[in-house]
Enzyme design. Structure first.
Site, PDB file in Angstrom:
ATOM      1  N   ASP A  12      44.143  -5.721  53.076  1.00 52.49           N
ATOM      2  CA  ASP A  12      45.115  -6.369  52.178  1.00 52.49           C
ATOM      3  C   ASP A  12      46.031  -7.356  52.899  1.00 52.49           C
ATOM      4  O   ASP A  12      47.145  -7.615  52.454  1.00 52.49           O
ATOM      5  CB  ASP A  12      45.999  -5.326  51.440  1.00 52.49           C
ATOM      6  CG  ASP A  12      45.166  -4.269  50.756  1.00 52.49           C
ATOM      7  OD1 ASP A  12      44.201  -4.649  50.078  1.00 52.49           O
ATOM      8  OD2 ASP A  12      45.458  -3.068  50.920  1.00 52.49           O
ATOM      9  N   LYS A  15      43.182 -11.775  53.559  1.00 56.34           N
ATOM     10  CA  LYS A  15      41.919 -12.378  54.047  1.00 56.34           C
ATOM     11  C   LYS A  15      41.315 -13.308  53.001  1.00 56.34           C
ATOM     12  O   LYS A  15      40.827 -14.381  53.316  1.00 56.34           O
ATOM     13  CB  LYS A  15      40.863 -11.297  54.358  1.00 56.34           C
ATOM     14  CG  LYS A  15      41.210 -10.388  55.493  1.00 56.34           C
ATOM     15  CD  LYS A  15      40.177  -9.303  55.638  1.00 56.34           C
ATOM     16  CE  LYS A  15      40.111  -8.364  54.456  1.00 56.34           C
ATOM     17  NZ  LYS A  15      41.321  -7.558  54.223  1.00 56.34           N
ATOM     18  N   GLY A  39      39.271  -5.801  47.583  1.00 53.87           N
ATOM     19  CA  GLY A  39      39.789  -6.665  46.528  1.00 53.87           C
ATOM     20  C   GLY A  39      40.519  -7.828  47.140  1.00 53.87           C
ATOM     21  O   GLY A  39      41.419  -7.646  47.958  1.00 53.87           O
ATOM     22  N   HIS A  40      40.078  -9.031  46.813  1.00 54.22           N
ATOM     23  CA  HIS A  40      40.759 -10.211  47.335  1.00 54.22           C
ATOM     24  C   HIS A  40      41.420 -10.931  46.171  1.00 54.22           C
ATOM     25  O   HIS A  40      40.792 -11.122  45.136  1.00 54.22           O
ATOM     26  CB  HIS A  40      39.769 -11.183  47.963  1.00 54.22           C
ATOM     27  CG  HIS A  40      39.053 -10.619  49.139  1.00 54.22           C
ATOM     28  ND1 HIS A  40      39.697  -9.979  50.165  1.00 54.22           N
ATOM     29  CD2 HIS A  40      37.751 -10.617  49.465  1.00 54.22           C
ATOM     30  CE1 HIS A  40      38.815  -9.607  51.066  1.00 54.22           C
ATOM     31  NE2 HIS A  40      37.620  -9.971  50.657  1.00 54.22           N
ATOM     32  N   GLN A 198      38.279  -4.946  54.177  1.00 53.47           N
ATOM     33  CA  GLN A 198      39.232  -3.972  54.735  1.00 53.47           C
ATOM     34  C   GLN A 198      39.862  -4.500  56.031  1.00 53.47           C
ATOM     35  O   GLN A 198      40.071  -5.696  56.124  1.00 53.47           O
ATOM     36  CB  GLN A 198      38.564  -2.603  54.946  1.00 53.47           C
ATOM     37  CG  GLN A 198      38.353  -1.822  53.647  1.00 53.47           C
ATOM     38  CD  GLN A 198      37.058  -2.177  52.956  1.00 53.47           C
ATOM     39  OE1 GLN A 198      36.049  -2.466  53.592  1.00 53.47           O
ATOM     40  NE2 GLN A 198      37.070  -2.165  51.641  1.00 53.47           N
TER      41      GLN A 198
HETATM   42  P1  GDP Z   1      42.902  -9.234  51.154  1.00 50.55           P
HETATM   43  O1  GDP Z   1      42.204  -8.022  50.638  1.00 50.55           O
HETATM   44  O2  GDP Z   1      43.112  -9.172  52.639  1.00 50.55           O
HETATM   45  O3  GDP Z   1      42.287 -10.509  50.700  1.00 50.55           O
HETATM   46  O4  GDP Z   1      44.362  -9.210  50.573  1.00 50.55           O
HETATM   47  P2  GDP Z   1      44.814  -9.084  49.045  1.00 50.55           P
HETATM   48  O5  GDP Z   1      44.236 -10.178  48.272  1.00 50.55           O
HETATM   49  O6  GDP Z   1      44.645  -7.691  48.581  1.00 50.55           O
HETATM   50  O7  GDP Z   1      46.374  -9.235  49.195  1.00 50.55           O
HETATM   51  C1  GDP Z   1      46.905 -10.366  49.512  1.00 50.55           C
HETATM   52  C2  GDP Z   1      47.939 -10.687  48.445  1.00 50.55           C
HETATM   53  O8  GDP Z   1      48.966 -11.401  49.032  1.00 50.55           O
HETATM   54  C3  GDP Z   1      47.395 -11.571  47.365  1.00 50.55           C
HETATM   55  O9  GDP Z   1      48.057 -11.292  46.164  1.00 50.55           O
HETATM   56  C4  GDP Z   1      47.744 -12.963  47.847  1.00 50.55           C
HETATM   57  O10 GDP Z   1      47.899 -13.897  46.803  1.00 50.55           O
HETATM   58  C5  GDP Z   1      49.044 -12.711  48.518  1.00 50.55           C
HETATM   59  N1  GDP Z   1      49.334 -13.546  49.672  1.00 50.55           N
HETATM   60  C6  GDP Z   1      48.486 -13.961  50.654  1.00 50.55           C
HETATM   61  N2  GDP Z   1      49.167 -14.636  51.594  1.00 50.55           N
HETATM   62  C7  GDP Z   1      50.467 -14.630  51.202  1.00 50.55           C
HETATM   63  C8  GDP Z   1      51.676 -15.151  51.771  1.00 50.55           C
HETATM   64  O11 GDP Z   1      51.699 -15.742  52.849  1.00 50.55           O
HETATM   65  N3  GDP Z   1      52.819 -14.930  51.083  1.00 50.55           N
HETATM   66  C9  GDP Z   1      52.849 -14.255  49.897  1.00 50.55           C
HETATM   67  N4  GDP Z   1      54.017 -14.102  49.286  1.00 50.55           N
HETATM   68  N5  GDP Z   1      51.745 -13.755  49.330  1.00 50.55           N
HETATM   69  C10 GDP Z   1      50.580 -13.945  49.984  1.00 50.55           C
END
Ligand code: GDP
Length: 416
Positions: A12, A15, A39-40, A198
């Protein structure tokens, strides 16, 4: 020029957003591990997409994406996701390919997942999507791969429920299946972006076992899961947040104290929207854990760190990050394997000044306030790894690079 993007914490980290950001300069994007438990979230043009199986590059109309052989694929989840993309005007046909060596997830695996976890003395807190069962069936040599659907003797052995489940998908899967090893070889010299699922601390081998994911979320899993060899990887990007989060059970030495730090806990969780994309579960939040991050850098040969969510700290007067663990009075800076030790570890904290201003419009490193740059530079020094991409908001455009990972010859510079 092949670049891997992994999570450098417990998942989370953002990525999906970073893969989406880099995908514009990649030729193809390959997801190499995991299943619909990941989940992205990608926000672009004011629209939000939640992707679980399809690689994040799909949002660019000219990009081809691959689901690699290290993945476990639930076809019902896959075709639901593809239908969602089509409804949103994203024409994916002819651009999504699946390794015929990838394994399938059948509906009954979900029940097995949940039952196994509920019977554990220390439940892992699985997402219950059948992923753990699919990977254990695979290692027990009882799994079913996409290729097996076209092997008559094998399909004859499937039980009635499995056969009925898979029947409506066979024709569509046949059109999308490829020998990914041949494809990757054909694409040698192109820019391939390899997307992990992950995070490094949830890796089956290097993570906080048994509180880990069942797939390979380490960088070494990338060549395996994408059907290439380790010498084909040029750069490894480790994405991490300015703080830490974790979903499910397992040690998290820097977790904020829910009683004495409830205000900070609430602030980070709500400002960072720390709720799971797949399960909606609130994420556990804590200080940035540099002991764990440096361990992730070392075990994954991370060449570039990618810092996200720096904006979440915009309003704080001061910031703290963990630089060592105090375990029974002993100061430890190497990440222990012993879960009992990790559960007892108390974070030793370093203090930083807050910047008390919005980072939202920062578009280069020089735009960051001095206090934010000090935080970044401390992380670089501690981890011995440059922070080459920084994200200051959830939109694709709220991101800037100090060094483009696809730049040839960049292997020898650190971009600072
Ligand atoms: P992943 O599984 O690593 O892709 O991460 P997720 O998608 O679950 O979580 C990332 C969340 O943080 C998403 O809702 C993104 O839109 C948000 N996000 C990503 N980078 C940033 C950031 O630099 N600042 C903020 N405020 N939100 C971010």
């Amino acid at each position: 020029m092949n670049t891997v993007v992994i999570g450098a914490q417990w998942g989370d980290e953002g990525k999906g957003k970073i893969v989406d950001y880099l995908a514009s300069s990649a030729d193809v994007i390959v997801r190499y591990s995991g299943g619909a438990n990941a989940g992205h979230t990608i926000v672009t043009g004011g629209k939000q997409y939640a992707l679980h199986l399809v690689p994040s590059g799909i949002l660019y109309p000219d990009k081809t994406v691959y689901l690699g052989m290290g993945m476990v694929i639930d076809p019902a989840a896959l075709f639901t996701e593809l239908a969602m993309l089509k409804e949103n005007g994203i024409d994916w046909e002819g651009r999504v390919f699946i390794s015929d060596r990838a394994h399938l997830v059948f509906p009954r695996y979900r029940e097995i997942d949940k039952k196994r976890d509920s019977e554990r003395k220390h439940p892992i807190g699985t997402t219950g999507r059948g992923i753990g069962t699919a990977y254990s069936m695979k290692s027990e040599r009882d799994g079913i791969r996409i290729a097996d659907l076209f092997w008559k003797e094998k399909t004859a052995e499937l039980d009635e429920a499995d056969r009925a489940f898979i029947a409506p998908y066979i024709e569509r899967l046949e059109k999308m299946k490829v020998d990914i090893t041949a494809e990757m070889y054909r694409l040698k010299g192109k820019k391939i972006l390899l997307e992990g699922a992950q995070g490094a601390l949830l890796d089956l081998d290097a993570g906080t076992y048994p509180y880990v994911s069942s797939g390979m979320s380490c960088a070494s899993g990338a060549p395996v899961g994408a059907g290439m060899g380790p010498r084909d990887i040029d750069r490894v990007l480790g994405v991490f947040k300015a703080y830490s989060t974790r979903v499910g059970n397992g040690p998290m030495p820097t977790e904020f104290n829910t009683e004495t730090q409830s205000e900070l806990y609430h602030y980070v969780r709500e400002t960072g929207r720390e709720y799971g994309v797949t399960t909606g579960r609130p994420r556990r939040c804590g200080y940035l854990d540099l002991v764990a991050l440096r361990y992730a850098c070392r075990t994954n040969s991370i060449s570039d760190l990618v810092l996200t969510h720096l904006d979440i700290y915009d309003e704080l007067d001061g910031i703290e990050a963990c630089v060592a663990y105090d375990i029974d009075g002993k100061i430890v800076t190497d990440f222990p394997a012993d879960i009992g030790a990790l559960n007892k570890a108390k974070p030793v904290l370093e203090q930083f000044k807050g910047w008390k201003t919005s980072l939202k419009n920062c578009r280069s490193y020089a735009d960051l306030p001095e206090q934010a740059r000090s935080y970044v530079e401390f992380i670089e020094d501690y981890c011995g790894t440059p922070v080459n991409i920084i994200s200051v908001g959830y939109e694709r455009s709220d991101t800037f690079m100090r060094l483009d990972p696809f730049t040839r010859g960049a292997e020898h510079g650190n971009g600072l």
